[in-house]
Design a protein around this motif. Sequence first.
Motif, mmCIF file in Angstrom:
data_model
loop_
_atom_site.group_PDB
_atom_site.id
_atom_site.type_symbol
_atom_site.label_atom_id
_atom_site.label_comp_id
_atom_site.label_asym_id
_atom_site.label_seq_id
_atom_site.Cartn_x
_atom_site.Cartn_y
_atom_site.Cartn_z
ATOM 1 N N GLU A 273 70.931 -12.222 48.211
ATOM 2 C CA GLU A 273 69.625 -13.210 48.265
ATOM 3 C C GLU A 273 68.900 -13.177 47.217
ATOM 4 O O GLU A 273 68.069 -14.550 47.726
ATOM 5 C CB GLU A 273 69.580 -13.489 49.888
ATOM 6 C CG GLU A 273 71.026 -13.225 50.835
ATOM 7 C CD GLU A 273 71.096 -15.029 51.213
ATOM 8 O OE1 GLU A 273 70.321 -15.937 50.497
ATOM 9 O OE2 GLU A 273 72.809 -15.173 51.310
ATOM 10 N N LYS A 274 68.708 -12.741 47.063
ATOM 11 C CA LYS A 274 67.131 -11.749 45.887
ATOM 12 C C LYS A 274 68.142 -11.686 44.707
ATOM 13 O O LYS A 274 67.237 -11.152 44.801
ATOM 14 C CB LYS A 274 66.370 -11.497 46.925
ATOM 15 C CG LYS A 274 65.813 -12.128 48.132
ATOM 16 C CD LYS A 274 64.930 -11.357 48.833
ATOM 17 C CE LYS A 274 63.716 -12.187 50.193
ATOM 18 N NZ LYS A 274 62.926 -11.973 51.107
ATOM 19 N N PRO A 275 68.150 -11.743 44.200
ATOM 20 C CA PRO A 275 68.853 -11.909 42.824
ATOM 21 C C PRO A 275 68.273 -11.528 41.886
ATOM 22 O O PRO A 275 67.504 -10.312 40.636
ATOM 23 C CB PRO A 275 69.928 -13.034 42.055
ATOM 24 C CG PRO A 275 69.575 -14.172 42.919
ATOM 25 C CD PRO A 275 69.007 -13.792 43.987
ATOM 26 N N GLU A 276 66.349 -11.764 42.430
ATOM 27 C CA GLU A 276 65.356 -11.527 40.881
ATOM 28 C C GLU A 276 64.909 -10.517 41.057
ATOM 29 O O GLU A 276 64.204 -9.513 40.551
ATOM 30 C CB GLU A 276 63.682 -12.771 41.071
ATOM 31 C CG GLU A 276 63.526 -12.529 42.527
ATOM 32 C CD GLU A 276 64.525 -13.721 43.595
ATOM 33 O OE1 GLU A 276 63.818 -13.573 44.933
ATOM 34 O OE2 GLU A 276 65.709 -13.934 43.432
ATOM 35 N N ASN A 277 65.104 -9.302 42.402
ATOM 36 C CA ASN A 277 64.632 -8.340 42.379
ATOM 37 C C ASN A 277 65.526 -7.454 41.773
ATOM 38 O O ASN A 277 65.274 -6.355 41.925
ATOM 39 C CB ASN A 277 64.715 -7.767 43.762
ATOM 40 C CG ASN A 277 63.531 -9.119 44.875
ATOM 41 O OD1 ASN A 277 62.698 -9.983 43.965
ATOM 42 N ND2 ASN A 277 64.104 -8.966 45.867
ATOM 43 N N GLY A 278 66.400 -7.547 41.120
ATOM 44 C CA GLY A 278 67.789 -6.394 40.476
ATOM 45 C C GLY A 278 68.319 -5.861 41.209
ATOM 46 O O GLY A 278 68.554 -6.147 41.784
ATOM 47 N N ASN A 279 68.798 -4.588 40.407
ATOM 48 C CA ASN A 279 70.029 -4.664 41.042
ATOM 49 C C ASN A 279 70.163 -2.600 40.944
ATOM 50 O O ASN A 279 71.313 -2.135 40.633
ATOM 51 C CB ASN A 279 71.496 -5.285 40.586
ATOM 52 C CG ASN A 279 71.728 -5.123 38.897
ATOM 53 O OD1 ASN A 279 70.828 -4.315 38.398
ATOM 54 N ND2 ASN A 279 72.576 -4.423 38.734
ATOM 55 N N SER A 280 68.429 -2.012 40.819
ATOM 56 C CA SER A 280 68.434 -0.458 40.316
ATOM 57 C C SER A 280 69.818 -0.116 42.003
ATOM 58 O O SER A 280 70.016 0.900 41.222
ATOM 59 C CB SER A 280 67.582 -0.622 41.136
ATOM 60 O OG SER A 280 66.588 -0.563 42.404
ATOM 61 N N ASN A 281 69.815 -0.134 42.985
ATOM 62 C CA ASN A 281 71.026 0.811 43.412
ATOM 63 C C ASN A 281 72.105 0.347 43.434
ATOM 64 O O ASN A 281 72.661 1.475 43.322
ATOM 65 C CB ASN A 281 70.706 0.017 44.708
ATOM 66 C CG ASN A 281 69.318 0.186 45.386
ATOM 67 O OD1 ASN A 281 68.610 1.741 45.380
ATOM 68 N ND2 ASN A 281 68.323 -0.849 47.045
#
Length: 322
Positions: A273-281
């Motif tokens: 829902e919030k792709p702008e927060n990235g994918n570090s996890n």
Amino acid sequence: MTPSITDSAVKAAIAAIASESATMEEKIQMLIEIAQGFQKKPKTAQDLRNAVSLYYRAYEMCGEEYTLLKARAQVGMAGTLQIIPDVGTELLLQAKVGYEEALPTLQQLALPEEVAEAQMNLGLVLQSLVPFNLARITDSIQAYHEALRVFTWQDYPQEYAILYNNIAIAYLSMPLASEREYLRQGLAVQSFEVALKHINLIDHPREYAMLQNNLGNALQYLVSSHPLENNLRAIAAYNEALKVRNPKDTPLEYANTISNKANALFNLPDDPEKPENGNSNNLLQAHNYYQEAWQIFTQHQQIEQAEVVAQALQDVEAEMMS
């Protein structure tokens, strides 16, 4: 090809059969059965060549009188030729000819299951020849569909699953113009989904895992305006496969699936829902999967697969550092 009979075991088998007080038909049948023994449990490539020699001797002995046995010897030869390790296409082409020559006789005289098995294997041979421009993928798909007339999910679930898996992979390999790329990929996804309507986790776990893993691959690389949704569906499919595949019982299959899942996680935001927060996890999880897969492939001396995963590991580490 006229195989040379060099192995002492083959010579002994032929000599023993020659001395038997049996009919010609019985001797041919015995040769075919011995050849099947070499073919089904080969210890070396020489065992497979021995099987070809025995099938060929049976084929020669048939003449024009024992047409069904002659066709069975041809199919046996073809089936053996297609699994002998070979860098070229000569053996595959010989196998193709064997199946094509034997099938009309089988269709007249053999049981439907015997015909379907030959069609299934012909499909595999044709599919293997496509990259060399020596066969058409549409002919391979047609052979698989012919086999599906007999190998239904109710009676032959394992063969049914393998056939649909092969059909899907065949669709994925079809050369189509870029604007029609979505079509072949869609047909592949559809083929996996058709099979999975009938192949379930409880009754057919191995086939279920195979189909789910390959469905995940097809979804992950599907040309679509909804890549995020497809990635989520791919991960769900991999998770289903991992209900069966594990590092203890099926280490290589497990490593294959977790590396595929890592590929999907690499491109998936932590919060869709919030792709702008990235994918570090997700990158961290992908890293762990790649690391585990690399260890398994290395341990089992799967060098090529280990190298591919090692490169992916470097890529994910670089992404994590950026």
